[in-house]
Motif scaffolding. Structure first.
Motif, mmCIF file in Angstrom:
data_model
loop_
_atom_site.group_PDB
_atom_site.id
_atom_site.type_symbol
_atom_site.label_atom_id
_atom_site.label_comp_id
_atom_site.label_asym_id
_atom_site.label_seq_id
_atom_site.Cartn_x
_atom_site.Cartn_y
_atom_site.Cartn_z
ATOM 1 N N SER A 1 -8.165 5.845 5.713
ATOM 2 C CA SER A 1 -7.737 7.134 5.603
ATOM 3 C C SER A 1 -7.987 7.604 7.071
ATOM 4 O O SER A 1 -7.020 8.629 7.634
ATOM 5 C CB SER A 1 -8.570 7.730 4.874
ATOM 6 N N LEU B 1 0.696 -0.970 -0.110
ATOM 7 C CA LEU B 1 -0.217 0.340 0.279
ATOM 8 C C LEU B 1 0.986 1.069 0.153
ATOM 9 O O LEU B 1 0.669 2.427 -0.401
ATOM 10 C CB LEU B 1 -0.754 0.217 1.664
ATOM 11 N N TYR C 1 1.796 3.952 1.304
ATOM 12 C CA TYR C 1 2.191 5.081 2.476
ATOM 13 C C TYR C 1 0.168 4.864 2.965
ATOM 14 O O TYR C 1 -0.322 6.005 3.879
ATOM 15 C CB TYR C 1 2.902 6.927 2.314
ATOM 16 N N TRP C 2 -0.240 4.508 2.175
ATOM 17 C CA TRP C 2 -2.204 4.140 2.762
ATOM 18 C C TRP C 2 -1.835 2.783 3.787
ATOM 19 O O TRP C 2 -1.177 2.427 3.540
ATOM 20 C CB TRP C 2 -2.759 3.869 1.321
ATOM 21 N N SER C 3 -2.893 2.908 4.088
ATOM 22 C CA SER C 3 -3.559 2.535 5.721
ATOM 23 C C SER C 3 -4.274 1.475 5.093
ATOM 24 O O SER C 3 -5.066 1.134 4.193
ATOM 25 C CB SER C 3 -3.898 3.360 6.887
#
Length: 98
Positions: free
Chosen positions: A95, A87, A89-91
């Motif tokens: 968000s 991913l 830097y995405w979780s």
């Protein structure tokens, strides 16, 4: 998330195929070894004791099941942090997680 799932599935298949390739190479080495032992045992003069049982040794080697090697597995459904490495830097938790 779709791209992360696709990357996860690809990585899972690559890992699985790499493990199968390793097992195939080991089975090939063992089969070659058993063939060498069998050839040596048959070359011994009469009266020398060879291996106690040769019955079924070829059919029980992993190489005899090599026809099962070529089918890529279906990856399991990702759980927990399985998608995290894909991913950026995405979780994986939405968000609001960052």
């Amino acid at each position: 998330m779709h791209e992360a799932r696709t990357a996860y599935a690809h990585a899972y298949r690559v890992q699985h195929l790499d493990e199968q390739a390793g097992a195939w190479h080991q089975a090939k080495r063992l089969t070659e070894y058993l063939t060498a032992v069998r050839d040596h045992a048959t070359s011994l003069p009469p009266g020398k004791k060879g291996p106690r049982s040769r019955r079924g040794s070829r059919s029980q080697t992993p190489a005899s099941k090599s026809h099962q090697v070529c089918q890529p597995p279906a990856p399991p459904k990702p759980r927990g942090g399985d998608l995290e490495p894909f991913l950026g830097y995405w979780s994986p938790y939405g968000s609001h997680a960052y």
